[in-house]
Design a protein around this motif. Structure first.
Motif, PDB file in Angstrom:
ATOM      1  N   ALA A 177     -15.414  -4.446   4.068  1.00 18.25           N
ATOM      2  CA  ALA A 177     -14.807  -3.511   3.028  1.00 18.25           C
ATOM      3  C   ALA A 177     -13.508  -2.947   3.643  1.00 18.25           C
ATOM      4  O   ALA A 177     -13.708  -2.753   4.725  1.00 18.25           O
ATOM      5  N   ASN A 179     -10.652  -0.147   2.767  1.00 20.73           N
ATOM      6  CA  ASN A 179      -9.964   0.919   1.929  1.00 20.73           C
ATOM      7  C   ASN A 179      -8.179   1.193   2.126  1.00 20.73           C
ATOM      8  O   ASN A 179      -8.039   1.395   3.079  1.00 20.73           O
ATOM      9  N   GLU A 181      -6.349   2.863   1.023  1.00 18.71           N
ATOM     10  CA  GLU A 181      -5.868   4.230   1.492  1.00 18.71           C
ATOM     11  C   GLU A 181      -5.861   4.589   2.808  1.00 18.71           C
ATOM     12  O   GLU A 181      -5.049   5.415   3.374  1.00 18.71           O
ATOM     13  N   ASP A 182      -6.321   3.865   3.781  1.00 26.25           N
ATOM     14  CA  ASP A 182      -6.354   4.049   4.984  1.00 26.25           C
ATOM     15  C   ASP A 182      -5.217   3.116   5.710  1.00 26.25           C
ATOM     16  O   ASP A 182      -4.989   3.211   6.953  1.00 26.25           O
ATOM     17  N   GLU A 196      -0.110   0.278  -3.863  1.00 29.36           N
ATOM     18  CA  GLU A 196      -1.249  -0.576  -3.522  1.00 29.36           C
ATOM     19  C   GLU A 196      -0.744  -1.708  -3.282  1.00 29.36           C
ATOM     20  O   GLU A 196      -1.101  -2.924  -2.736  1.00 29.36           O
TER      21      GLU A 196
END
Length: 242
Positions: A177, A179, A181-182, A196
């Motif tokens: 997984a 993210n 956002e990181d 994105e």
């Protein structure tokens, strides 16, 4: 979509209108009674005589018993799955017969160079079949059917081809997984979806660079195995490979 399989199995009406309830019931009973034959003759009675909700319940139980992975309401994918099972069983029972059949004898020598020449991307049956493949491969669909088809082709070639399976390149890898956002982008388009998408492209590019660096390192190691490892011969006063 179904015509070739129906013809191969000798379906009596030659065509399948899955939206017609009566024909759909007849088809399910026929393919179980004549080709799959999972139930005993007595157990097939509900598929033959029941109507309405009772037939729906009998059909749902039948699909569960033969381990069909699809919902009873999706007739297109269920029909395709049942036909696939029937063709597989038919082939398994007469392997020698079908092995003796050549491609030339089927198409009378007119083998097209493009297997998708007559493919209709807007056909509802094609869309349903492609959606079924995507679900089995656990991959998302694109709104453009051609893009989805290309994606399926790439996935199968890279991960399910004979070479990929033999190399076991993907068998031990597990998804991790992550993210988005990181992941820093370095700029802002003021559109979250676009940001994105840019991050995904950047990650794919980094992955390609890593693969390229790995190949470069392998090439350097191969070159060093030839040019390195010098040996000294003190008698000749020279340093180098012998």
């Amino acid at each position: 979509m179904f015509k070739r399989k129906l013809d191969a199995l000798g379906y009596c009406s030659g065509d399948l209108h899955i939206r017609d309830d009566v024909e759909w019931r007849n088809f399910v009973y026929w393919i179980e009674d004549q080709r799959i034959r999972f139930y005993t003759i007595q157990d097939r009675e509900n598929l033959r005589t029941a109507t309405g909700e009772k037939w729906t319940e009998a059909c749902e139980k039948y699909l569960q018993d033969i381990q069909c992975p699809y919902n009873i309401g999706d007739r297109v994918v269920i029909a395709d799955w049942l036909l696939g099972q029937a063709v597989r069983l038919e082939y398994g029972e007469q392997v020698d017969k079908y092995k003796a059949v050549s491609v030339e004898s089927i198409v009378h020598g007119a083998v097209t160079k493009d297997p998708f020449e007559h493919l209709k991307l807007d056909d509802s049956n094609f869309k349903a079949g492609l959606a079924s493949i995507c679900r089995q491969l656990n991959m998302p669909e694109h709104f453009d059917q051609e893009v989805t088809l290309r994606g399926v082709s790439i996935l199968i070639n890279q991960r399910l081809s004979k070479e990929a399976l033999e190399s076991k390149q993907f068998t031990s890898q597990e998804g991790v997984a992550f993210n988005l956002e990181d992941c820093p982008l370095g700029f802002d388009t003021e559109d979250r979806n676009l940001n994105e998408a840019a991050k995904v492209l950047r990650l794919l590019h980094v992955n390609e660079l890593r693969e390229l660096q790995t190949k470069i390192n392998e090439a350097i190691v191969s070159a060093q195995s030839v040019t390195a490892n010098p040996k000294t011969d003190e008698r000749l006063g020279k340093v180098g490979r012998m």
